[in-house]
Design a protein around this motif. Sequence first.
Motif, PDB file in Angstrom:
ATOM      1  N   THR A 136     -14.946  13.201 -33.096  1.00 57.02           N
ATOM      2  CA  THR A 136     -15.883  14.200 -32.548  1.00 57.02           C
ATOM      3  C   THR A 136     -17.331  13.717 -32.675  1.00 57.02           C
ATOM      4  O   THR A 136     -18.140  13.844 -31.740  1.00 57.02           O
ATOM      5  CB  THR A 136     -15.699  15.552 -33.274  1.00 57.02           C
ATOM      6  OG1 THR A 136     -14.339  15.966 -33.152  1.00 57.02           O
ATOM      7  CG2 THR A 136     -16.614  16.611 -32.687  1.00 57.02           C
TER       8      THR A 136
ATOM      9  N   ASN B 134      -9.375  16.969 -29.371  1.00 58.12           N
ATOM     10  CA  ASN B 134      -8.581  17.906 -30.160  1.00 58.12           C
ATOM     11  C   ASN B 134      -7.205  18.131 -29.547  1.00 58.12           C
ATOM     12  O   ASN B 134      -6.218  18.311 -30.264  1.00 58.12           O
ATOM     13  CB  ASN B 134      -9.320  19.242 -30.307  1.00 58.12           C
ATOM     14  CG  ASN B 134     -10.414  19.168 -31.361  1.00 58.12           C
ATOM     15  OD1 ASN B 134     -10.158  19.334 -32.548  1.00 58.12           O
ATOM     16  ND2 ASN B 134     -11.649  18.896 -30.932  1.00 58.12           N
TER      17      ASN B 134
ATOM     18  N   THR C 128      -5.069  15.221 -30.515  1.00 57.67           N
ATOM     19  CA  THR C 128      -4.876  15.011 -31.955  1.00 57.67           C
ATOM     20  C   THR C 128      -3.433  15.234 -32.378  1.00 57.67           C
ATOM     21  O   THR C 128      -2.831  14.393 -33.052  1.00 57.67           O
ATOM     22  CB  THR C 128      -5.799  15.946 -32.767  1.00 57.67           C
ATOM     23  OG1 THR C 128      -7.142  15.642 -32.441  1.00 57.67           O
ATOM     24  CG2 THR C 128      -5.572  15.750 -34.260  1.00 57.67           C
ATOM     25  N   TRP C 129      -2.853  16.386 -31.993  1.00 58.52           N
ATOM     26  CA  TRP C 129      -1.493  16.667 -32.446  1.00 58.52           C
ATOM     27  C   TRP C 129      -0.458  15.711 -31.839  1.00 58.52           C
ATOM     28  O   TRP C 129       0.382  15.166 -32.571  1.00 58.52           O
ATOM     29  CB  TRP C 129      -1.097  18.121 -32.169  1.00 58.52           C
ATOM     30  CG  TRP C 129       0.370  18.353 -32.368  1.00 58.52           C
ATOM     31  CD1 TRP C 129       1.264  18.771 -31.451  1.00 58.52           C
ATOM     32  CD2 TRP C 129       1.124  18.110 -33.566  1.00 58.52           C
ATOM     33  NE1 TRP C 129       2.528  18.825 -31.980  1.00 58.52           N
ATOM     34  CE2 TRP C 129       2.470  18.418 -33.285  1.00 58.52           C
ATOM     35  CE3 TRP C 129       0.805  17.657 -34.838  1.00 58.52           C
ATOM     36  CZ2 TRP C 129       3.485  18.304 -34.228  1.00 58.52           C
ATOM     37  CZ3 TRP C 129       1.813  17.540 -35.786  1.00 58.52           C
ATOM     38  CH2 TRP C 129       3.139  17.866 -35.477  1.00 58.52           C
TER      39      TRP C 129
ATOM     40  N   VAL D 154     -10.261  13.099 -36.934  1.00 56.45           N
ATOM     41  CA  VAL D 154     -10.661  13.928 -35.792  1.00 56.45           C
ATOM     42  C   VAL D 154     -12.169  14.178 -35.849  1.00 56.45           C
ATOM     43  O   VAL D 154     -12.867  14.152 -34.821  1.00 56.45           O
ATOM     44  CB  VAL D 154      -9.885  15.272 -35.797  1.00 56.45           C
ATOM     45  CG1 VAL D 154     -10.460  16.231 -34.751  1.00 56.45           C
ATOM     46  CG2 VAL D 154      -8.409  15.022 -35.518  1.00 56.45           C
TER      47      VAL D 154
END
Length: 596
Positions: A272, A301, A304-305, A268
Amino acid sequence: MKPLWRINKYLYKYKGLLLLGIVFTVISNVFVIIPAQLVRIAIDYVVESFSLYRPLMQGGMGDLARENFLQVVFIFGVLILVMALLRGFFLFLIRQTIIIMSRKVEYDMKNEIFEHYQDLPLSFYRKNSTGDLMARITEDVSRVRMYLGPAIMYGLNLLILFPLVIFYMISVNAELTLYSLLPLPILSVSIYFVNNLINERSEKIQRSLSELSTFVQEAFSGIRVLKAFVREEDSAREFTKASEEYKIKSINLTRVNALFFPLIMALVGISTIITVYVGGIQVIQGEIGYGVIAEFILYVNILTWPVTSLGWVTSIVQRAAASQTRINEFLDIKNDIVSLKNLDSEIQGRIVVENLSFYYPESGIQALDQVSFEIKAGQTLGIIGTTGSGKSTIANLLMRMYDPTSGKIEVDGQDIRNYNISSLRRQMGFVPQDVFLFSDTIANNIAFGIDHPDMDLIEKAAKDADVYQNIIDFPKGFETMLGERGITLSGGQKQRVSIARAIAKEPRILILDDCLSAVDTKTENSILTALRKIMENRTSVIISHRVSSAKLADHIIVLDDGKIIERGNHDSLMNQKGVYADLYEKQTQSGEPVED
């Protein structure tokens, strides 16, 4: 996925909850995307406002501009907060639909499996261990529930959120979208492999823990034997060895778990950095505003999950498919003990057995070979024989726990296979060789086979089984709890309670399978005297290796290696001077064991 198709019927049953869950997932993801756009607009507004703020300050309008500026920023803040609250509310609704649906399906599956277990024949339980049966109705169903609940929930979230976010990102800046998402496929694949390692090591830990629990259970169950043979140190040493294996496997899992979050954060972070670098170049070139960089960082973000969960969900689906395959194996087993005509009539008790032969299906061992006999209604048959002669097999066949390999059994002139199985067994009282009492009150154990328990009937059955006095001597009498939560009866008391349970049904046919082996001669005679009155109007089968239990029968057969070698009543068999007479002489001379 093919094994999991079997549970689509449950998804259809609870389609309302599933459809609501999908709707709530779409709405909640809309409230995820909107805040990122608000952040972009807010940042661009702040940057532009600052470029206008200095000239306004010099013109004397700085305070008014500052006030308006703060009001707009406050409105953006409130909107973002409202979006977050709405997102949280709809996430709550998603769990209230999809997760509750999975719990309802879990409930239905366990009931279906348990009902199927009860419908399967005795041969099934001889082939399969109790531990395996328990694992399939607990652990395997729980794994399938994880697929129906979390896996579907996060899978839907990924399928809905990913296209929405990608669509918005591309609509804002296609080039920056490509660069921002470069690390995400690597993240998903990495998480998949890490999850597989975690699952593999978790299963090893579960097996190790199961072995450890079994060891402890056996050690405590056999504590008397351990102490008697002074093996405490050996037992402790084995436990230490098993604990060491569990510790090593747990540490190995912890090491793999330690990779999980650092891996996510690293990838991540890389995403970024790429977004800021590429976005910064585009800002310098005047292609985008500052807000776009912030918006894309939020999108990265946000994704991401879901991307991380892809590997986790895939692993859950694989485990669920393996578990459902194991469940399907048992659900596909059919009960071959079925009624041909489903007769549901009151029986009188005349039994005719012709040329009965039987091989145990699980072992192929022949238990009976061309056995024939007849019991008229109300008569008593005694079956005598040594261990392994086929006595208990006859009891199982009469109860239709098995069907004979060849030959036939008739009850009241009807083939036993024509009767409704539940109706037939309901009219039979069976006292097995291996007594089993439930962790319940003595009264409930005796009334186990009665649809409408009556205390007078329970007490009468206890008296006939010569256990009444023992029961009322307990502080709570018939309400005394048995098993792990209560007292433990002696072997003889257990057998007499088991006899009382069979008598309380008031059966037309009574089968006693070596049920007096744990009582002394005096108690045996007392029970047989009481049973003689009960057996007057009932067909009875007394199976025993002790001659004293069967000598009062109207007719006696002697089995050896699955064949009838002698038949007659007590006097005629004694006159034959054969196996029966030898058994009687040996048992009379050696005396009967006295109950502890």
